[in-house]
Design an enzyme around this catalytic site. Structure first.
Site, short mmCIF file in Angstrom:
data_model
loop_
_atom_site.label_atom_id
_atom_site.label_comp_id
_atom_site.label_asym_id
_atom_site.label_seq_id
_atom_site.Cartn_x
_atom_site.Cartn_y
_atom_site.Cartn_z
N HIS A 256 -15.75 1.49 -4.05
CA HIS A 256 -14.32 1.41 -3.76
C HIS A 256 -13.96 0.15 -2.99
CE1 HIS A 256 -10.46 3.33 -3.96
NE2 HIS A 256 -10.29 3.26 -2.66
N TYR B 119 0.85 -1.21 0.00
CA TYR B 119 0.00 0.00 0.00
C TYR B 119 0.88 1.25 0.00
CZ TYR B 119 -3.81 3.21 0.97
OH TYR B 119 -4.70 4.24 0.89
N SER C 34 -6.35 0.96 -4.47
CA SER C 34 -6.48 2.39 -4.19
C SER C 34 -5.10 3.05 -4.33
CB SER C 34 -7.09 2.61 -2.81
OG SER C 34 -7.51 3.93 -2.64
N ASP D 221 -17.66 3.52 -8.27
CA ASP D 221 -16.65 3.97 -7.31
C ASP D 221 -16.61 5.50 -7.34
OD1 ASP D 221 -14.47 4.51 -5.72
OD2 ASP D 221 -13.13 3.09 -6.70
#
Length: 714
Positions: free
Chosen positions: A684, A486, A566, A649
């Site tokens: 999302h 991430y 993301s 999203d």
């Protein structure tokens, strides 16, 4: 041209790796034709082409975009249908998902509220018990709300006497919420309805007369899912009235970029309004005296310079977690009736990152991250250490909510090989007992969870978690490996259970999570080292993780798959451009792919804290250098890529993934496919029905398995 741009310093001498036999047998996709526009803009003396700007349009209202989505999905669906092992993976992921799951209970005057999923329900159901061991009664079953089960229970709050339930409805994965009220005793849904709620806390007045919430102004027609979110305000809704009659409690019209969340203090005297300007934990804290409605709001913490997070209060003595002069955070207190006397430290900064604190039963329960693993310590209100909460091993513990006078609290523990178990914690005795433990279709002891450390490009020591079956770990064999990352927004990746990742490991693969910079694993300095003009450190850390896995013989050179969502989707796009030779396959999920326009849509404007401002030349140059959409390297062999997003999203609008995929497909990237999977009626990630989550996981893992050589046994 956009598709021929090269990253400065990227590898140039690349060798194509032969595809596994299973992948060679697949029929190559015939990409749909995508129209190119003539958009070219000048930024700080540079011409930048954006030929797929039209794909930013909302798929709900633009027929050309909707047609493009349908054609892309048809090609992707046909390709995925050929993948060996997809049906086997889907069946096993379904089996691994089919276990009873509980949410943390909330005790309100002897009524215990919690969510439960019987295993394969698309949405978890909200229950209540009268007494800890009372008979469970269904309050809300979101599975009855829509035919496709894509409408979810997003949040709920209960009055102190347990008689009224406030709950938020999420439809189709959108960030927008509709708020309603239920009478707990009868299950009757009251007429009260509140709309235009997003990024909001929900909290009742202590007398149960109404509740506080945050909302944005209504958007214009056709702009609901793409317009920027500004001018958030805090309101109070009185039960039995229309939303039009709600009382405006707090706003900052002179600073429309600020967000405001509100919660009622433990004693009910104060409304604590926490304001922020972006994603950074730099807050301004304002107190509103609810007993003196004519009094002006009091700014307790000014300036948006540090994290000050409300923990709880005993009368006028308020407790906060802060990173003010404490990068790893500490607990401080202040008397709000005499703030001029200053703040006092209760729990000083430790050598570990303070992840959260609760005020329950007259004690402070502090959660620390020790190399991204949970450690729980208990303190008196004066900061005196009173011992630890014993945890079952390497994993994540969370919860410990409640009120200062409550004698019990609940927490959850999970790890990569252990689904969430709920514990009841007796604050006075320090004893933990199991409240809910799932029965699973595997033996957790068949899997080995390890933590290893590796060195990044600049010499930084970075941790990673490695999960393998005991048989693979003992054999020492290099196996196809799925590497996840991430690296942003101060978010820490801690151990947690995933049925799909366990299915990968059961099939003979390895699963790895790299705790790269940009996260919060080691406090403010770790976050700062991976954002703004330091963002390249994030990519270097992830690339170094892949190199380490190959060098250590954990994965073969042609067996490394990567995944992120993301901000992690941005990570996958960036490292693929920079080191396409290193990876065999990748999944970039709901990623931020156009770094020059991310701030133009919905919540994107908040992300400038991590990414910088595209309107500022220095920031723009950094963003331009790694933006996935703008740095695709035509003429170089790329790994197989599956981009995943959803048509609804409204956090990272799907136009990011649409444009990125169109640019990938237009470039000359070798023989491996670059495809996009576009989910319908999903956002999302939150609120996604279980069946859709299983379908997507099977598609993604089968794709990654085919191009890494992981053989899925029938």
């Amino acid at each position: 041209m956009l598709r021929n741009s090269l990253l400065t310093g990227a590898a140039t001498a690349l060798v194509a790796v032969a595809m596994p036999a299973a992948a060679q047998d697949l029929t190559a996709p015939d990409y749909p034709e995508t129209r190119t526009g003539d958009v070219v803009e000048e930024h700080f003396g540079q011409q930048v082409a954006d030929p797929y700007r039209w794909l930013e349009n909302d798929v709900r209202t633009d027929k050309e975009v909707a047609d493009w989505v349908a054609r892309e999905n048809a090609v992707t669906d046909a390709f995925l249908a050929q993948l060996p092992g997809r049906d086997v993976l889907k069946k096993r992921i379904t089996q691994l998902t089919d276990y009873e799951r509980f949410g943390l209970p909330t005790d309100k005057d002897g009524h215990y509220f919690y969510t439960r999923n019987n295993g394969l329900q698309n949405q978890s159901v909200l229950y209540v018990r009268d007494g800890l061991d009372g008979e469970a009664r269904v309050l809300i079953d979101p599975n009855e709300w829509s035919e496709d089960d894509a409408t979810a229970l997003a949040d709920y709050a209960i009055t102190d006497d347990g008689t009224k339930l406030l709950y938020a409805i999420q439809d189709g994965g959108s960030d927008w919420r509709t708020v309603k009220v239920m009478d707990v005793a009868t299950g009757t849904v009251l007429p009260d309805t509140v709309e235009w709620v997003k990024f909001s806390n929900l909290d009742w007045a202590k007398d149960g007369s109404g509740f506080y919430y945050s909302r944005f102004p209504a958007t214009g027609e056709g702009e609901t899912f793409q317009a920027l979110n500004t001018n958030q305000q805090v309101y109070f809704h009185t039960l039995g009235t229309d939303q039009d009659a709600d009382t405006l409690v707090y706003e900052t019209p002179h600073q429309p970029e600020l967000n405001h969340t509100a919660q009622v203090s433990d004693d009910g005297r104060w409304l604590v309004v926490t304001s922020s300007s972006g994603t950074d934990d730099r807050y301004e804290v304002t107190l509103i005296d609810l007993e003196r409605p004519d009094a002006d709001p009091m700014t307790l913490v000014p300036g948006f310079e540090n994290n000050y997070s409300y923990v709880g209060n005993l009368g006028s003595r308020f407790f906060f977690v802060t990173n003010d002069d404490a990068p790893l955070k500490k607990v401080v207190t202040v008397d709000v009736t005499a703030p001029q006397q200053g703040w006092s430290t209760v729990i000083p900064e430790s050598e570990q990152t303070l992840d959260g604190v609760s005020l329950v039963g007259g004690k402070l329960i502090a959660s620390y991250l020790v190399d991204a693993k949970s450690k729980i310590e208990v303190f008196g209100l004066d900061g005196t250490p009173q011992g630890e909460v014993s945890l079952p091993g390497i994993g994540s513990a969370g919860g410990f909510g409640g009120d200062p006078e409550q004698a019990e609290t609940f927490y959850a523990f999970s790890s990569y090989n252990r689904p969430t178990t709920i514990y009841r914690y007796d604050v006075a005795s320090g004893e933990s007992t199991i409240w809910a433990q799932p029965e699973v279709s595997f033996d957790p002891d068949d899997f080995v969870v390890e933590q290893k450390f590796y060195t990044s490009k600049d010499g930084t020591r970075v941790p990673m978690f490695l999960v393998r079956s005991k048989a693979v770990a003992e054999s020492g064999k290099a196996v196809p490996t799925l590497l996840y990352g991430y690296g942003g927004f101060n978010i820490s990746l801690t151990p947690g259970f995933s049925p799909s990742r366990l299915a990968w490991v059961e099939s003979g693969g390895a699963y790895v999570v790299a705790n790269i910079r940009g996260g919060g694993e080691y406090g403010k300095a770790w976050h700062d080292a991976g954002r703004l003009n330091n963002k390249q450190n994030v990519f270097d850390d992830f690339i170094a993780a892949g190199e380490y896995l190959i060098d250590e013989g954990i994965t073969p050179e042609d067996g490394l798959a990567i995944q992120g969502g993301s901000n992690g989707g941005l990570l996958i796009g960036a490292v693929t451009n920079q080191r396409p030779d290193l990876f065999a396959a990748g999944n970039a999920a709901v990623g931020v792919m156009d770094m020059l326009r991310f701030d133009q849509f919905t919540a994107g404007r908040y992300w400038v804290d991590d990414y910088g401002y595209p309107s500022k030349e220095a920031d723009w140059k950094v963003l331009r250098a790694y933006s996935p959409y703008h740095n695709i390297r035509s003429g170089v062999d790329y790994p197989a890529l599956l981009v995943t997003t959803a048509d609804t999203d409204d956090r990272v609008v799907p136009g990011h993934s649409f444009k990125y995929t169109a640019a990938l497909q237009a470039a000359d990237l070798g023989d491996k496919p670059q495809l996009i999977r576009i989910e319908t009626r999903a956002g999302h990630g939150s609120g996604k029905p279980t069946d859709k989550a299983i379908e997507e996981a099977a598609d993604v893992l089968a794709f990654l398995a085919a191009f890494t050589g992981l053989e899925i046994e029938k």
